[in-house]
Design a protein around this motif. Structure first.
Motif, PDB file in Angstrom:
ATOM      1  N   ALA A 131       3.304  -7.093 -10.611  1.00 31.31           N
ATOM      2  CA  ALA A 131       2.539  -6.769 -11.813  1.00 31.31           C
ATOM      3  C   ALA A 131       1.377  -7.724 -12.008  1.00 31.31           C
ATOM      4  N   GLY A 132       0.196  -7.123 -12.204  1.00 32.38           N
ATOM      5  CA  GLY A 132      -0.977  -7.930 -12.493  1.00 32.38           C
ATOM      6  C   GLY A 132      -1.599  -8.620 -11.308  1.00 32.38           C
ATOM      7  N   SER A 133      -1.130  -8.298 -10.089  1.00 33.66           N
ATOM      8  CA  SER A 133      -1.646  -9.002  -8.917  1.00 33.66           C
ATOM      9  C   SER A 133      -3.115  -8.711  -8.659  1.00 33.66           C
ATOM     10  N   ARG A 134      -3.639  -7.590  -9.216  1.00 35.04           N
ATOM     11  CA  ARG A 134      -5.048  -7.277  -8.983  1.00 35.04           C
ATOM     12  C   ARG A 134      -5.838  -7.081 -10.269  1.00 35.04           C
ATOM     13  N   VAL A 135      -5.280  -6.346 -11.245  1.00 33.89           N
ATOM     14  CA  VAL A 135      -6.060  -5.996 -12.440  1.00 33.89           C
ATOM     15  C   VAL A 135      -5.481  -6.569 -13.734  1.00 33.89           C
ATOM     16  N   GLY A 136      -4.475  -7.450 -13.637  1.00 34.86           N
ATOM     17  CA  GLY A 136      -3.919  -8.034 -14.849  1.00 34.86           C
ATOM     18  C   GLY A 136      -2.709  -7.273 -15.362  1.00 34.86           C
ATOM     19  N   HIS A 137      -2.123  -7.796 -16.439  1.00 36.54           N
ATOM     20  CA  HIS A 137      -0.895  -7.198 -16.984  1.00 36.54           C
ATOM     21  C   HIS A 137      -0.917  -7.270 -18.505  1.00 36.54           C
ATOM     22  N   ARG A 138      -1.910  -6.665 -19.085  1.00 34.01           N
ATOM     23  CA  ARG A 138      -2.112  -6.721 -20.531  1.00 34.01           C
ATOM     24  C   ARG A 138      -0.942  -6.163 -21.324  1.00 34.01           C
ATOM     25  N   HIS A 139      -0.271  -5.126 -20.779  1.00 39.37           N
ATOM     26  CA  HIS A 139       0.795  -4.447 -21.525  1.00 39.37           C
ATOM     27  C   HIS A 139       2.194  -4.822 -21.042  1.00 39.37           C
ATOM     28  N   GLY A 140       2.323  -5.758 -20.111  1.00 39.02           N
ATOM     29  CA  GLY A 140       3.635  -6.164 -19.648  1.00 39.02           C
ATOM     30  C   GLY A 140       3.696  -6.330 -18.141  1.00 39.02           C
ATOM     31  N   LEU A 141       4.783  -6.979 -17.681  1.00 42.23           N
ATOM     32  CA  LEU A 141       4.963  -7.304 -16.268  1.00 42.23           C
ATOM     33  C   LEU A 141       5.761  -6.204 -15.577  1.00 42.23           C
ATOM     34  N   GLY A 142       5.162  -5.047 -15.431  1.00 36.52           N
ATOM     35  CA  GLY A 142       5.827  -3.915 -14.803  1.00 36.52           C
ATOM     36  C   GLY A 142       4.856  -3.110 -13.975  1.00 36.52           C
ATOM     37  N   VAL A 143       5.265  -1.884 -13.620  1.00 37.39           N
ATOM     38  CA  VAL A 143       4.411  -0.978 -12.848  1.00 37.39           C
ATOM     39  C   VAL A 143       3.595  -0.135 -13.816  1.00 37.39           C
ATOM     40  N   TYR A 144       2.300  -0.071 -13.603  1.00 38.39           N
ATOM     41  CA  TYR A 144       1.391   0.599 -14.533  1.00 38.39           C
ATOM     42  C   TYR A 144       1.110   2.040 -14.094  1.00 38.39           C
ATOM     43  N   PHE A 145       1.242   2.955 -15.057  1.00 39.24           N
ATOM     44  CA  PHE A 145       0.911   4.363 -14.856  1.00 39.24           C
ATOM     45  C   PHE A 145       0.013   4.821 -16.001  1.00 39.24           C
ATOM     46  N   SER A 146      -0.616   5.966 -15.791  1.00 39.99           N
ATOM     47  CA  SER A 146      -1.447   6.557 -16.836  1.00 39.99           C
ATOM     48  C   SER A 146      -1.243   8.063 -16.857  1.00 39.99           C
ATOM     49  N   ARG A 147      -1.363   8.648 -18.056  1.00 40.70           N
ATOM     50  CA  ARG A 147      -1.330  10.104 -18.167  1.00 40.70           C
ATOM     51  C   ARG A 147      -2.635  10.713 -17.659  1.00 40.70           C
ATOM     52  N   SER A 148      -3.696   9.906 -17.581  1.00 41.67           N
ATOM     53  CA  SER A 148      -5.027  10.408 -17.264  1.00 41.67           C
ATOM     54  C   SER A 148      -5.480   9.984 -15.873  1.00 41.67           C
ATOM     55  N   PRO A 149      -5.718  10.923 -14.951  1.00 32.79           N
ATOM     56  CA  PRO A 149      -6.250  10.545 -13.641  1.00 32.79           C
ATOM     57  C   PRO A 149      -7.661   9.993 -13.733  1.00 32.79           C
ATOM     58  N   THR A 150      -8.437  10.444 -14.715  1.00 33.49           N
ATOM     59  CA  THR A 150      -9.797   9.922 -14.865  1.00 33.49           C
ATOM     60  C   THR A 150      -9.778   8.461 -15.309  1.00 33.49           C
ATOM     61  N   PHE A 151      -8.788   8.071 -16.112  1.00 37.90           N
ATOM     62  CA  PHE A 151      -8.639   6.662 -16.495  1.00 37.90           C
ATOM     63  C   PHE A 151      -8.273   5.834 -15.262  1.00 37.90           C
ATOM     64  N   CYS A 152      -7.373   6.366 -14.417  1.00 36.15           N
ATOM     65  CA  CYS A 152      -6.977   5.659 -13.201  1.00 36.15           C
ATOM     66  C   CYS A 152      -8.153   5.477 -12.247  1.00 36.15           C
ATOM     67  N   PHE A 153      -9.052   6.427 -12.263  1.00 40.25           N
ATOM     68  CA  PHE A 153     -10.197   6.376 -11.357  1.00 40.25           C
ATOM     69  C   PHE A 153     -10.965   5.064 -11.517  1.00 40.25           C
ATOM     70  N   ASN A 154     -10.999   4.538 -12.730  1.00 46.52           N
ATOM     71  CA  ASN A 154     -11.716   3.286 -12.990  1.00 46.52           C
ATOM     72  C   ASN A 154     -11.083   2.090 -12.285  1.00 46.52           C
ATOM     73  N   PHE A 155      -9.795   2.229 -11.904  1.00 53.49           N
ATOM     74  CA  PHE A 155      -9.077   1.121 -11.285  1.00 53.49           C
ATOM     75  C   PHE A 155      -8.822   1.339  -9.801  1.00 53.49           C
ATOM     76  N   ALA A 156      -9.240   2.495  -9.265  1.00 55.20           N
ATOM     77  CA  ALA A 156      -9.046   2.757  -7.842  1.00 55.20           C
ATOM     78  C   ALA A 156      -9.949   1.822  -7.046  1.00 55.20           C
ATOM     79  N   LYS A 157      -9.359   1.008  -6.220  1.00 52.43           N
ATOM     80  CA  LYS A 157     -10.096  -0.043  -5.520  1.00 52.43           C
ATOM     81  C   LYS A 157     -11.052   0.552  -4.488  1.00 52.43           C
ATOM     82  N   GLN A 158     -12.251   0.005  -4.452  1.00 58.09           N
ATOM     83  CA  GLN A 158     -13.228   0.436  -3.458  1.00 58.09           C
ATOM     84  C   GLN A 158     -12.764  -0.013  -2.067  1.00 58.09           C
ATOM     85  N   GLY A 159     -13.119   0.774  -1.074  1.00 57.20           N
ATOM     86  CA  GLY A 159     -12.769   0.470   0.308  1.00 57.20           C
ATOM     87  C   GLY A 159     -13.140   1.652   1.172  1.00 57.20           C
ATOM     88  N   ARG A 160     -12.527   1.737   2.335  1.00 56.92           N
ATOM     89  CA  ARG A 160     -12.871   2.863   3.207  1.00 56.92           C
ATOM     90  C   ARG A 160     -12.410   4.183   2.593  1.00 56.92           C
TER      91      ARG A 160
END
Length: 214
Positions: A131-160
């Motif tokens: 938890a939080g190894s890349r983007v932090g853990h504002r809401h707790g030390l667990g696995v982060y999910f979202s109901r919104s794929p568009t919200f997740c898009f903001n956190f999808a890491k750039q790469g190949r």
């Protein structure tokens, strides 16, 4: 998006537990093992309880409704491809957790990640210990999910290849968490804001069902 599923009988818990205990000794036949898995999965999945596969979707009509809703929710984001995860060990572990999550509703939630981490997740599942190894853990030390794929898009890491996963997750009551939260509050099974962010804390409380390449 709530994931529509049938009620799992108590008998499945008994048989699934038998699978996890008996598989190494081969006391269940391949046909019996296959009967515990979704009918459209490949028969080769039961030959090794740690085998997993990624299958381009939609491979069967049963996935069409889910895929349609994903594309609607993703909206303007260009989807380059989608794969369905077939991992019998993780799937049956998740079924046991789902039975224990009485009173919760099962949802298809999203988790942003990097392409390099996809294979580790679909083989071993999400790891709340990172938890939080890349983007932090504002809401707790667990696995982060979202109901919104568009919200997740903001956190999808750039790469190949940027990607995120769609996972089956049971969610009951959601409590407020902080960066120090290690477990949800009393009578809750998750933390977060209940909208964009939902955090889960225990092993196998989720099943990574689809890999979405963007």
């Amino acid at each position: 998006m709530q994931y529509n599923t049938q009620v799992i009988p108590v008998l499945l818990k008994k048989v699934t537990t038998t699978f996890l205990q008996a598989y190494p000794t081969r006391t269940l036949t391949d046909d019996e093992l296959q009967g515990l898995l979704p009918p459209d999965w490949s028969p080769t999945c039961v030959r090794d309880f740690r085998h997993f596969g990624l299958v381009r979707v939609p491979p069967s009509p049963s996935d069409l409704f889910i895929i349609h809703n994903l594309y609607v929710q993703i909206g303007g984001i260009v989807v380059k491809g989608m794969e369905k995860v077939e991992n019998p060990y993780l799937y049956l572990q998740y079924q046991l957790k789902l039975i224990e999550s009485e009173g919760s509703k099962e949802f298809l939630l999203f988790h942003a990640t990097s392409y390099e981490k996809v294979l580790a997740i679909v083989k071993e599942n999400f790891n709340w210990r990172l938890a939080g190894s890349r983007v932090g853990h504002r809401h707790g030390l667990g696995v982060y999910f979202s109901r919104s794929p568009t919200f997740c898009f903001n956190f999808a890491k750039q790469g190949r290849c940027r990607c995120f996963l769609a996972a089956r997750v049971p969610v009951g009551a959601v409590s407020t968490g902080s960066s120090d939260t290690r477990l949800p509050g009393p009578c809750a099974d998750a933390t977060g804001d209940g909208k964009n962010t939902i955090v889960k804390y225990h092993d196998h409380e989720f099943y990574p069902q689809y890999v979405i390449h963007i």
